[in-house]
Design an enzyme around this catalytic site. Structure first.
Site, short mmCIF file in Angstrom:
data_model
loop_
_atom_site.label_atom_id
_atom_site.label_comp_id
_atom_site.label_asym_id
_atom_site.label_seq_id
_atom_site.Cartn_x
_atom_site.Cartn_y
_atom_site.Cartn_z
N ARG A 125 0.83 -1.20 0.00
CA ARG A 125 0.00 0.00 0.00
C ARG A 125 0.86 1.25 0.00
NH1 ARG A 125 -3.30 2.80 4.05
NH2 ARG A 125 -5.15 3.62 3.04
N LYS A 190 2.30 -7.04 11.41
CA LYS A 190 1.76 -7.28 10.09
C LYS A 190 2.14 -8.66 9.58
CE LYS A 190 1.15 -5.18 5.55
NZ LYS A 190 1.30 -3.95 4.73
N ARG A 327 -0.60 5.66 12.49
CA ARG A 327 0.66 5.69 13.24
C ARG A 327 0.30 5.28 14.66
NH1 ARG A 327 3.80 11.22 11.42
NH2 ARG A 327 3.91 10.73 9.19
#
Length: 331
Positions: A125, A190, A327
């Site tokens: 992304r 992730k 963030r």
């Protein structure tokens, strides 16, 4: 660098993770032992590590399972096999998404599937590069054509996320969730990402190339350039080996279920399940849109798939996919 036929043969022989002598490998390939040594050293640049022990021979640092179209198709039901118009597996490619987008412009049909052992320009992304050593992870894209314009499939990435979690759960991976809008997470790190690229008429036919990158094995040295916490299936599965071909087949099956019915059902069919897998709901976070920063508590998604955040003044804001980035420091 492209992998040679000799290197592929060596990988097939060493795939079991056991030791194989240089003489054995040389005889199988019909080359000298020094040629075997050169071929193995060449694999290092692809991220394939090996060990050499005097008196024992060579072995890979870990077992490897190369992708095999027959094995992948063997894990699909008859209905889903029929929905695949072509299945390509590349040793190395710039990007599976880029490749299928090119084929789409040449009128390739729905159900075109592309996988790769390695990408040289894999896309994440916001233009980030997707890191993946050779033969280690799932790099998968599917082309699907829709009758209506891009607006009709605007929340497709959320439904695709549900499909990925379904596939992982069928493989015994229960500790993975979804981070809005299109990331697969586990324990604050992730695990994978979804990238959907859409083109076509505003009100007419369009196509979507759905790309998925999923970490099965990502060595520390390969991941040094990644600027966020990450994990892989090897870590969250407690060391249990996950078959790449079986997982690829399961992922394709679940993705096809979503792609074939999304125009009829929309996000509504997946909304409750997405909320169940949401790993950010109730967390404090900051959302950035350009230079603007919004702070608050995340409250899941609305019926359109927009992210909901409640700020310190009790105002509820909705953010559209593609406009924000997070963030947030996960524990």
């Amino acid at each position: 660098m492209l992998i040679s036929d000799s290197q592929k043969k060596i990988l097939a022989l060493l795939a079991d993770g056991g030791f194989h002598s240089g003489a054995e490998l040389a005889a199988a390939l019909g080359v000298s032992r020094s040629a075997v040594w050169k071929q193995l050293n060449g694999l290092e640049s692809l991220g394939v590590q090996h060990a050499a022990v005097s008196g024992k021979g060579y072995r890979l640092s870990r077992p490897i399972e190369l992708l095999d179209s027959a094995k992948i198709l063997g894990h699909l039901g008859e209905q889903h096999r029929a929905q695949i118009s072509r299945l390509e597996i590349h040793d190395q490619i710039d990007s599976t998404n880029t490749h299928l987008s090119s084929l789409a412009r040449q009128n390739a049909p729905s159900g075109s599937v592309c996988l790769a052992e390695r990408q040289t320009a894999g896309k994440g992304r916001r233009g980030r590069q997707w890191i993946s050593p050779y033969g280690s992870n799932i790099l998968l894209s599917i082309l699907w054509r829709f009758q209506h314009g891009p607006a009709a499939i605007s929340a497709l990435s959320l439904a695709i996320g549900v499909a990925v979690i379904r596939a992982l759960r069928r493989q015994g991976i229960d500790n993975a969730g979804l981070k809005w809008p299109n990331d697969i997470y586990s324990e604050g790190k992730k695990l994978g990402g979804i990238l959907i690229e859409v083109a076509g008429e505003n009100e007419g036919p369009c196509y979507a190339v759905t790309g998925l990158g999923l970490n099965l094995f990502l060595p520390e040295e390969e991941a040094q350039s990644i600027d966020q916490p990450w994990t892989d299936l090897g870590r969250i599965a407690g060391g249990r080996l996950i078959g790449r071909n079986q997982l690829a087949g399961e992922l394709i099956s679940q993705l096809l279920k979503v792609l074939t019915g999304f125009e009829q059902t929309g996000l509504a069919a997946y909304l409750d399940e997405w909320r169940e897998y949401d790993c950010l709901r109730g967390e404090s976070a900051s959302v950035f849109i350009g230079a603007q920063q919004f702070d608050g508590t995340l409250e899941g998604i609305d019926a359109q798939g927009f992210l909901l955040m409640r700020d310190a003044d009790d105002r509820l804001r909705a953010f559209a996919s593609g406009e924000v980035s997070f963030r947030r420091a996960f524990p």
